[in-house]
Enzyme design. Sequence first.
Site, mmCIF file in Angstrom:
data_model
loop_
_atom_site.group_PDB
_atom_site.id
_atom_site.type_symbol
_atom_site.label_atom_id
_atom_site.label_comp_id
_atom_site.label_asym_id
_atom_site.label_seq_id
_atom_site.Cartn_x
_atom_site.Cartn_y
_atom_site.Cartn_z
ATOM 1 N N TYR A 1 -36.065 19.917 27.030
ATOM 2 C CA TYR A 1 -34.923 19.926 27.931
ATOM 3 C C TYR A 1 -34.455 18.504 28.219
ATOM 4 O O TYR A 1 -35.236 17.548 28.144
ATOM 5 C CB TYR A 1 -35.283 20.584 29.272
ATOM 6 N N ASP B 1 -38.266 34.697 25.397
ATOM 7 C CA ASP B 1 -37.417 33.685 26.027
ATOM 8 C C ASP B 1 -36.074 34.268 26.480
ATOM 9 O O ASP B 1 -35.067 34.173 25.791
ATOM 10 C CB ASP B 1 -37.193 32.536 25.046
ATOM 11 N N GLN C 1 -41.553 32.292 22.408
ATOM 12 C CA GLN C 1 -40.177 32.416 21.933
ATOM 13 C C GLN C 1 -39.648 33.849 21.928
ATOM 14 O O GLN C 1 -38.494 34.077 22.310
ATOM 15 C CB GLN C 1 -40.043 31.789 20.542
ATOM 16 N N SER D 1 -33.023 31.795 26.838
ATOM 17 C CA SER D 1 -32.305 31.491 25.601
ATOM 18 C C SER D 1 -31.428 32.653 25.165
ATOM 19 O O SER D 1 -30.278 32.450 24.757
ATOM 20 C CB SER D 1 -33.298 31.142 24.484
ATOM 21 N N ARG E 1 -42.234 26.434 27.237
ATOM 22 C CA ARG E 1 -41.517 26.239 25.977
ATOM 23 C C ARG E 1 -42.530 26.040 24.851
ATOM 24 O O ARG E 1 -42.742 24.930 24.352
ATOM 25 C CB ARG E 1 -40.589 25.039 26.098
#
Length: 370
Positions: A230, A132, A129, A135, A124
């Site tokens: 998380y 990801d 990103q 997500s 993370r």
Amino acid sequence: MKIGVPKETAANERRVALTPDVAGRLVKSGLTVLVERGAGEAASFGDEAYRAAGATAGATAAAVFAEGDVVLKVQPPSTEEVRLCREGGGGAVVAVFQPSAEREVVSQLAARKVTAFSLALLPRITRAQPMDVLSSQATVAGYKAVLLAAAATGRFFPMLVTAAGTLPPARVLVLGAGVAGLQAIATARRLGAVVSAFDVRPAVKEQVESLGAKFLEMQIAEQAEGAGGYAKQLSEETHRRELAFIAQHARDADIVITTAAIPGKRAPVLVTAEAVQGMKPGSVIVDLAVETGGNCELTEPGREVTHNGVLVLGPLNVPSTLPYHASQMYARNIASFLSYVARDGKLVVDFDDEIIRDTCVTHAGEVRKT
């Protein structure tokens, strides 16, 4: 370098790892893309679209695995697909899976000296990103969960003023305000429901409220947020209080959507059988955590069960039910990852890079993640 895209063989999997538009970008960057015949059909991407993008479409699965320097998949390779992989360290596979749940396949990949990456293990960090996939696919799941609830409930979501009188809006409770939960909140709000949400992490309150939902706040003395943002497992006493708090608010809800997960562990039980017993007949629960054990004590994987008039849905592989956009998002994620392992036309496994180090499951005959 040749990129292989096989047709997914897992049951009810309609996504494809690479869409024609992303395949076209890879081709323009100098890579060769080989696509199995019909690989994208279930997601509405025909072979001709891949050819128009510059890819070679219509190959057999055996050719894709044998010729692909890097094979891109959604689901982890099956035992049969592992046998098709190039042996001796000359090929790589990229997919999404937890090594602990696929021990046999991981062992077989290592035995054939296949380099395997799992995007479920991405760190993370900001650089990761664009890759990801958890997500992006959670976004799909959160959206679809609300549609499943809307189709199953016996009431309208928005308030309606009609000649027959005023109908109040549905009351939706979302448990877990990660990516899936926030998307569920946004979708339920767009449909006109009154939405509230609960999460053990106080930091998400602002995000929940920015979407027009009420954040249900419970005082928690311990730290509820772990690495990477998380949620982490709570103490027994705090969890007991959490269950009572949720049960209290579930009584007033027409729809409960559960999305809570703890990486690498069983999903926490948030809605007990006793809490379901206290809900109104006609209420609906959609449990998005069913694949890791479920947030509702009564959820059954892949089934709809009714308890005391409350319908509990345990849908499996929800992103696959919206394969067109789910595949588009996944393909962009996986292409971003590919830029890390494919440099100057060669597979580069640099363990000094945190992204590669964390996602590499097998390499050179060694199992690196279990």
